[in-house]
Write an enzyme that holds these catalytic residues in place. Structure first.
Site, PDB file in Angstrom:
ATOM      1  N   ARG A   1     -19.330 -56.297  33.121  1.00  0.00           N
ATOM      2  CA  ARG A   1     -20.279 -56.334  34.246  1.00  0.00           C
ATOM      3  C   ARG A   1     -21.588 -56.994  33.814  1.00  0.00           C
ATOM      4  NH1 ARG A   1     -21.353 -50.782  37.190  1.00  0.00           N
ATOM      5  NH2 ARG A   1     -22.664 -50.175  35.463  1.00  0.00           N
TER       6      ARG A   1
ATOM      7  N   ARG B   1     -29.099 -54.314  34.267  1.00  0.00           N
ATOM      8  CA  ARG B   1     -29.626 -52.952  34.289  1.00  0.00           C
ATOM      9  C   ARG B   1     -30.052 -52.524  32.898  1.00  0.00           C
ATOM     10  NH1 ARG B   1     -25.540 -49.205  37.613  1.00  0.00           N
ATOM     11  NH2 ARG B   1     -26.352 -47.717  36.087  1.00  0.00           N
TER      12      ARG B   1
HETATM   13  P1  ADP Z   1     -23.780 -45.161  36.996  1.00  0.00           P
HETATM   14  O1  ADP Z   1     -23.184 -46.527  36.994  1.00  0.00           O
HETATM   15  O2  ADP Z   1     -24.083 -44.637  35.633  1.00  0.00           O
HETATM   16  O3  ADP Z   1     -22.992 -44.203  37.801  1.00  0.00           O
HETATM   17  P2  ADP Z   1     -25.961 -45.218  38.965  1.00  0.00           P
HETATM   18  O4  ADP Z   1     -26.412 -46.563  39.379  1.00  0.00           O
HETATM   19  O5  ADP Z   1     -25.213 -44.405  39.943  1.00  0.00           O
HETATM   20  O6  ADP Z   1     -25.207 -45.366  37.591  1.00  0.00           O
HETATM   21  O7  ADP Z   1     -27.251 -44.359  38.505  1.00  0.00           O
HETATM   22  C1  ADP Z   1     -28.123 -44.814  37.505  1.00  0.00           C
HETATM   23  C2  ADP Z   1     -29.060 -43.682  37.059  1.00  0.00           C
HETATM   24  O8  ADP Z   1     -29.782 -43.189  38.207  1.00  0.00           O
HETATM   25  C3  ADP Z   1     -28.384 -42.459  36.474  1.00  0.00           C
HETATM   26  O9  ADP Z   1     -28.085 -42.585  35.116  1.00  0.00           O
HETATM   27  C4  ADP Z   1     -29.433 -41.373  36.767  1.00  0.00           C
HETATM   28  O10 ADP Z   1     -30.496 -41.429  35.857  1.00  0.00           O
HETATM   29  C5  ADP Z   1     -29.974 -41.782  38.118  1.00  0.00           C
HETATM   30  N1  ADP Z   1     -29.242 -41.124  39.228  1.00  0.00           N
HETATM   31  C6  ADP Z   1     -28.475 -41.750  40.168  1.00  0.00           C
HETATM   32  N2  ADP Z   1     -27.957 -40.869  41.020  1.00  0.00           N
HETATM   33  C7  ADP Z   1     -28.375 -39.637  40.603  1.00  0.00           C
HETATM   34  C8  ADP Z   1     -28.164 -38.308  41.062  1.00  0.00           C
HETATM   35  N3  ADP Z   1     -27.411 -38.046  42.127  1.00  0.00           N
HETATM   36  N4  ADP Z   1     -28.767 -37.286  40.376  1.00  0.00           N
HETATM   37  C9  ADP Z   1     -29.525 -37.520  39.316  1.00  0.00           C
HETATM   38  N5  ADP Z   1     -29.760 -38.756  38.829  1.00  0.00           N
HETATM   39  C10 ADP Z   1     -29.196 -39.806  39.465  1.00  0.00           C
END
Ligand code: ADP
Length: 292
Positions: free
Chosen positions: A127, A139
């Protein structure tokens, strides 16, 4: 359609969510995206979340629950939504249950994309390379070190949700190691089985024809037939899932596998019975349509 996609980073939630958005015209709610936007805009939430996200930890529950609660009140939610990255902890799931109850919204399904951990690093690296090739900003948390932290957070904080939703008979598991196309097909099959969509996609021309025949809307009828089929399949599958429960190892996987009628794996007989019943229902509907 109201759906939650569950799975570790790199499982393919975003890819599949995009496909569902295109196909059904629903909205994707990704808390990760929303938080990244808040960080970029330097809002108070963004400032609070920035370092936490960069380290791979989870942002406090109150923050994400607040974001989602506000978002669910927006008018574009009325056709349905896919939650991607939320809920991520049991308290978030409980808060979501309360929110949905208050807003009189029913969740159709929670779909877990299950993948081998060993494949995740590779996927995330791909990615990153693709984003770089497109000239997009990569990211900050897509590095091997932070990824392993994100995976650890997933295991300890998010994985318990599999049990949470399986107990509530909402969980379906899809093998996320299949091709993108196969995963999409399996998700669509599950959505049809729970009555969230029609059992089989109707070609656009036919769909328009059906829409014109307002006296007997095809969509509703098909959904009803599919629901009936699923009910029958569940009934038929009951003894099988009980038997498999006994046969399986004691432990979390065994409990999880036997717990839900809509699981992609585990209760193999249940799956076959559901598939057969849904196919039968779809055939019935197609036949009836052809007659008309
Ligand atoms: P991933 O690809 O790791 O699933 P995301 O784009 O969904 O990544 O999320 C990136 C970051 O945003 C997470 O590592 C966390 O720090 C924060 N985050 C996203 N959604 C949540 C949530 N529901 N609760 C707590 N932190 C969140």
């Amino acid at each position: 359609m109201r759906l939650i996609l569950l799975g570790p980073p790199g499982a393919g939630k975003g890819t599949q969510a995009q496909r569902l958005v295109q196909k059904y015209g629903i909205v994707q709610l990704s808390t990760g995206e929303m938080l990244r936007a808040a960080v970029a805009a330097q809002t108070p939430v963004g400032l609070q979340a920035k370092d936490i996200m960069a380290s791979g930890s989870l942002v406090p529950d109150e923050i994400v629950i607040g974001i989602i609660s506000d978002r669910l009140d927006q008018p574009d939610m009325k056709n349905g939504f896919i939650l991607d990255g939320f809920p991520r902890t049991v308290p978030q799931a409980a808060a979501l249950d309360d929110l949905l109850k208050k807003k009189h919204i029913k969740l159709d399904a929670v779909i877990e994309l299950r993948v081998n951990e060993s494949a995740l690093l590779n996927r995330v690296e791909t990615r990153v390379a693709e984003m770089q090739a497109r000239g997009e900003e990569v990211r900050i948390d897509d590095t091997p070190e932070v990824l392993s932290k994100r995976l650890a957070s997933y295991r300890s904080m998010t994985e318990p949700l599999i049990h949470y939703y399986s107990e509530r008979r909402k969980l379906a598991t899809v093998d996320g190691m299949m091709t993108i196309e196969q995963v999409t097909r399996e998700i669509n099959r599950i959505l049809a089985a729970v009555g969230a969509v029609e059992p089989r996609a109707v070609p656009a021309r036919k769909a328009r024809g059906a829409a014109r025949r307002t006296a007997r809307p095809a969509g509703k009828k098909a959904a009803k037939t599919a629901k009936k089929a699923v009910k029958q399949a569940r009934k038929a599958a009951k003894p099988a899932s009980k038997a498999s429960k006994g046969a399986k190892k004691v432990g979390k996987t065994a409990g999880r596998k036997a717990a839900s009628p809509v699981r992609g794996r585990g209760a193999g007989t249940a799956k076959k019975a559901t598939k057969k019943a849904v196919r039968k229902a779809a055939k019935k509907v197609t036949k009836k349509r052809a007659k008309r």
